[in-house]
Design a protein around this motif. Structure first.
Motif, PDB file in Angstrom:
ATOM      1  N   TYR A   1      -9.137  61.936  -3.073  1.00  9.86           N
ATOM      2  CA  TYR A   1      -7.820  61.364  -3.436  1.00  9.86           C
ATOM      3  C   TYR A   1      -6.813  62.488  -3.656  1.00  9.86           C
ATOM      4  N   ARG A   2      -7.238  63.485  -4.403  1.00  5.41           N
ATOM      5  CA  ARG A   2      -6.355  64.624  -4.679  1.00  5.41           C
ATOM      6  C   ARG A   2      -5.991  65.357  -3.393  1.00  5.41           C
ATOM      7  N   SER A   3      -6.986  65.566  -2.538  1.00  2.00           N
ATOM      8  CA  SER A   3      -6.745  66.273  -1.285  1.00  2.00           C
ATOM      9  C   SER A   3      -5.819  65.465  -0.370  1.00  2.00           C
ATOM     10  N   ASP A   4      -6.042  64.167  -0.280  1.00  2.00           N
ATOM     11  CA  ASP A   4      -5.180  63.309   0.546  1.00  2.00           C
ATOM     12  C   ASP A   4      -3.742  63.345   0.018  1.00  2.00           C
ATOM     13  N   SER A   5      -3.603  63.294  -1.302  1.00  2.00           N
ATOM     14  CA  SER A   5      -2.263  63.317  -1.912  1.00  2.00           C
ATOM     15  C   SER A   5      -1.580  64.651  -1.637  1.00  2.00           C
ATOM     16  N   LYS A   6      -2.373  65.705  -1.690  1.00  2.00           N
ATOM     17  CA  LYS A   6      -1.832  67.043  -1.444  1.00  2.00           C
ATOM     18  C   LYS A   6      -1.298  67.163  -0.017  1.00  2.00           C
ATOM     19  N   THR A   7      -2.039  66.614   0.928  1.00  2.00           N
ATOM     20  CA  THR A   7      -1.599  66.654   2.330  1.00  2.00           C
ATOM     21  C   THR A   7      -0.237  65.975   2.480  1.00  2.00           C
ATOM     22  N   VAL A   8      -0.082  64.836   1.830  1.00  2.00           N
ATOM     23  CA  VAL A   8       1.182  64.093   1.911  1.00  2.00           C
ATOM     24  C   VAL A   8       2.326  64.900   1.266  1.00  2.00           C
ATOM     25  N   CYS A   9       2.068  65.412   0.075  1.00  2.00           N
ATOM     26  CA  CYS A   9       3.125  66.096  -0.685  1.00  2.00           C
ATOM     27  C   CYS A   9       3.525  67.423  -0.027  1.00  2.00           C
ATOM     28  N   ARG A  10       2.545  68.125   0.523  1.00  2.00           N
ATOM     29  CA  ARG A  10       2.870  69.378   1.230  1.00  2.00           C
ATOM     30  C   ARG A  10       3.749  69.111   2.435  1.00  2.00           C
ATOM     31  N   GLU A  11       3.388  68.055   3.174  1.00  2.00           N
ATOM     32  CA  GLU A  11       4.158  67.707   4.365  1.00  2.00           C
ATOM     33  C   GLU A  11       5.601  67.354   3.968  1.00  2.00           C
ATOM     34  N   ALA A  12       5.737  66.627   2.866  1.00  2.00           N
ATOM     35  CA  ALA A  12       7.078  66.251   2.390  1.00  2.00           C
ATOM     36  C   ALA A  12       7.876  67.508   2.046  1.00  2.00           C
ATOM     37  N   TYR A  13       7.210  68.467   1.432  1.00  2.00           N
ATOM     38  CA  TYR A  13       7.894  69.715   1.069  1.00  2.00           C
ATOM     39  C   TYR A  13       8.273  70.523   2.316  1.00  2.00           C
ATOM     40  N   PHE A  14       7.338  70.646   3.253  1.00  2.00           N
ATOM     41  CA  PHE A  14       7.636  71.394   4.486  1.00  2.00           C
ATOM     42  C   PHE A  14       8.833  70.777   5.199  1.00  2.00           C
ATOM     43  N   TYR A  15       8.877  69.463   5.205  1.00  2.00           N
ATOM     44  CA  TYR A  15      10.012  68.766   5.816  1.00  2.00           C
ATOM     45  C   TYR A  15      11.304  69.081   5.042  1.00  2.00           C
ATOM     46  N   ALA A  16      11.252  68.964   3.720  1.00  2.00           N
ATOM     47  CA  ALA A  16      12.455  69.159   2.903  1.00  2.00           C
ATOM     48  C   ALA A  16      13.028  70.569   3.079  1.00  2.00           C
ATOM     49  N   LYS A  17      12.115  71.528   3.273  1.00  2.00           N
ATOM     50  CA  LYS A  17      12.560  72.920   3.437  1.00  2.00           C
ATOM     51  C   LYS A  17      13.409  73.122   4.684  1.00  2.00           C
ATOM     52  N   THR A  18      13.247  72.247   5.676  1.00  2.00           N
ATOM     53  CA  THR A  18      13.998  72.404   6.924  1.00  2.00           C
ATOM     54  C   THR A  18      15.416  71.847   6.822  1.00  2.00           C
TER      55      THR A  18
ATOM     56  N   GLU B   1       1.338  56.012 -21.689  1.00  2.00           N
ATOM     57  CA  GLU B   1       0.325  57.069 -21.723  1.00  2.00           C
ATOM     58  C   GLU B   1      -0.210  57.472 -20.355  1.00  2.00           C
ATOM     59  N   ALA B   2       0.499  57.060 -19.307  1.00  2.00           N
ATOM     60  CA  ALA B   2       0.015  57.397 -17.961  1.00  2.00           C
ATOM     61  C   ALA B   2       0.182  58.893 -17.713  1.00  2.00           C
ATOM     62  N   PHE B   3      -0.777  59.494 -17.029  1.00  2.00           N
ATOM     63  CA  PHE B   3      -0.618  60.917 -16.731  1.00  2.00           C
ATOM     64  C   PHE B   3       0.118  61.109 -15.400  1.00  2.00           C
ATOM     65  N   ALA B   4       0.576  62.323 -15.189  1.00  2.00           N
ATOM     66  CA  ALA B   4       1.308  62.625 -13.951  1.00  2.00           C
ATOM     67  C   ALA B   4       0.321  62.818 -12.813  1.00  2.00           C
ATOM     68  N   LEU B   5       0.677  62.362 -11.635  1.00  2.00           N
ATOM     69  CA  LEU B   5      -0.124  62.714 -10.462  1.00  2.00           C
ATOM     70  C   LEU B   5       0.258  64.139 -10.077  1.00  2.00           C
ATOM     71  N   PRO B   6      -0.702  65.049 -10.146  1.00  2.00           N
ATOM     72  CA  PRO B   6      -0.369  66.480 -10.081  1.00  2.00           C
ATOM     73  C   PRO B   6       0.305  66.921  -8.783  1.00  2.00           C
ATOM     74  N   GLU B   7      -0.107  66.365  -7.653  1.00  2.00           N
ATOM     75  CA  GLU B   7       0.497  66.798  -6.390  1.00  2.00           C
ATOM     76  C   GLU B   7       1.941  66.295  -6.291  1.00  2.00           C
ATOM     77  N   THR B   8       2.196  65.102  -6.815  1.00  2.00           N
ATOM     78  CA  THR B   8       3.569  64.574  -6.816  1.00  2.00           C
ATOM     79  C   THR B   8       4.458  65.414  -7.721  1.00  2.00           C
ATOM     80  N   LEU B   9       3.918  65.795  -8.867  1.00  2.00           N
ATOM     81  CA  LEU B   9       4.697  66.611  -9.801  1.00  2.00           C
ATOM     82  C   LEU B   9       5.086  67.951  -9.167  1.00  2.00           C
ATOM     83  N   LYS B  10       4.137  68.530  -8.427  1.00  2.00           N
ATOM     84  CA  LYS B  10       4.443  69.783  -7.718  1.00  2.00           C
ATOM     85  C   LYS B  10       5.568  69.573  -6.718  1.00  2.00           C
ATOM     86  N   LEU B  11       5.461  68.499  -5.945  1.00  2.00           N
ATOM     87  CA  LEU B  11       6.494  68.207  -4.947  1.00  2.00           C
ATOM     88  C   LEU B  11       7.845  68.010  -5.621  1.00  2.00           C
TER      89      LEU B  11
END
Ligand SMILES: *[C@@H]1O[C@H](CO)[C@@H](O)[C@H](O)[C@H]1NC(C)=O
Ligand SMILES: *[C@@H]1O[C@H](CO)[C@@H](O)[C@H](O)[C@H]1NC(C)=O
Length: 254
Positions: free
Chosen positions: A79-96, A143-153
């Protein structure tokens, strides 16, 4: 394939050739399970893929035999790895992008920014029918925690100068607790946090509510450069954004 990689592969898998020409491909692999049934692990992975690809729609609960599969998926690395793939792609896109003052990235809240995993762990990992009352009580604890990959993005987008707007299905009476929950776990700022106003959207589908609120943002002059959510209803419809990003969620279908 360059020589270094080839050597690595040779070291790791001595018996595998580097050219790839010796793979044996069978047109139809025989089913491996007993009596034409795939093992639960295999069929539940297929179920999950069907869900993520939006081929399986309007399902009410996770199939009971897949409870353990879904729990393992969410609590393990995938789950974490799948989320990371999505969030990284979103960031790479945003950088352009050439960011302007009007550019916003839309974030969903539940199971996009904040995780309800604790709630679902106590309610059968999606196998139990959804109980709106119990879920609302959980949300009201804040009391919900943050999804870490989303928080990074989120942090990276802010650093690029992109504004963030949250649009959530949560009703207005849960807005205050949502604000404090988000801030307590690291989402400190945003341009707008739009909760569902029952006086306007009573009985409307999630998708209609979100489309309508995004259209208002566009009318106010914002440019929705990106949009991220865990539900297809977050990222389909009007003014969905130049690019959309779907986070995994095998627990429920909105
Ligand atoms: C961003 O701006 C630069 C310089 O003005 C331009 O060369 C480039 O094509 C722009 N990129 C996009 C994605 O608009
Ligand atoms: C839903 O949750 C509420 C609050 O915990 C509980 O009182 C109610 O019995 C539940 N309903 C069902 C159908 O389980």
């Amino acid at each position: 394939m360059n020589t270094k990689l080839c050597v690595l592969f040779v070291l790791a898998f001595v018996t595998w050739p580097c050219q790839g020409s010796d793979y044996q491909v069978f047109p139809l692999r025989m089913k491996t399970g007993y009596n034409e049934q795939y093992p639960t692990e295999v069929s539940c992975a297929s179920w999950r893929l069907g869900v993520e690809a939006n081929n399986l729609v309007k399902w009410k609960t996770v199939p009971a035999p897949c409870q353990e599969h879904v729990a393992d998926y969410l609590l393990g690395d995938q789950y974490r790895s799948d989320s990371k793939t999505v969030c990284r792609e979103a960031y790479f896109y945003a950088k352009t992008l050439n960011i302007t003052q009007k550019d916003i990235f839309v974030f969903d809240v539940d199971d996009t920014a904040l995780s309800n995993l604790q709630y679902f762990a106590n309610h059968g990992f999606g196998v139990e029918e959804h109980n709106a009352t119990a879920f609302k009580i959980w949300v009201s604890y804040g009391e919900a925690f943050a999804l870490p990959e989303t928080l990074k993005l989120y942090n990276k987008l802010l650093a690029l100068g992109i504004k963030v707007v949250f649009i959530t299905e949560r009703p207005l009476d849960l807005k205050d607790v949502t604000v404090s929950n988000l801030q307590n776990v690291g989402f400190y700022k945003w341009d707008k946090l739009i909760a569902r106003d029952p006086s306007i959207y009573s009985g409307k589908l999630s998708n209609a509510f979100k489309s309508s609120e995004r259209t208002k943002l566009a009318e106010e002059g914002f440019r929705i450069v990106g949009n991220i959510g865990d539900q297809w209803s977050d990222i389909l419809g009007d003014k969905r954004g130049f690019r959309t990003f779907k986070l995994p969620n095998p627990l429920y279908y909105d």
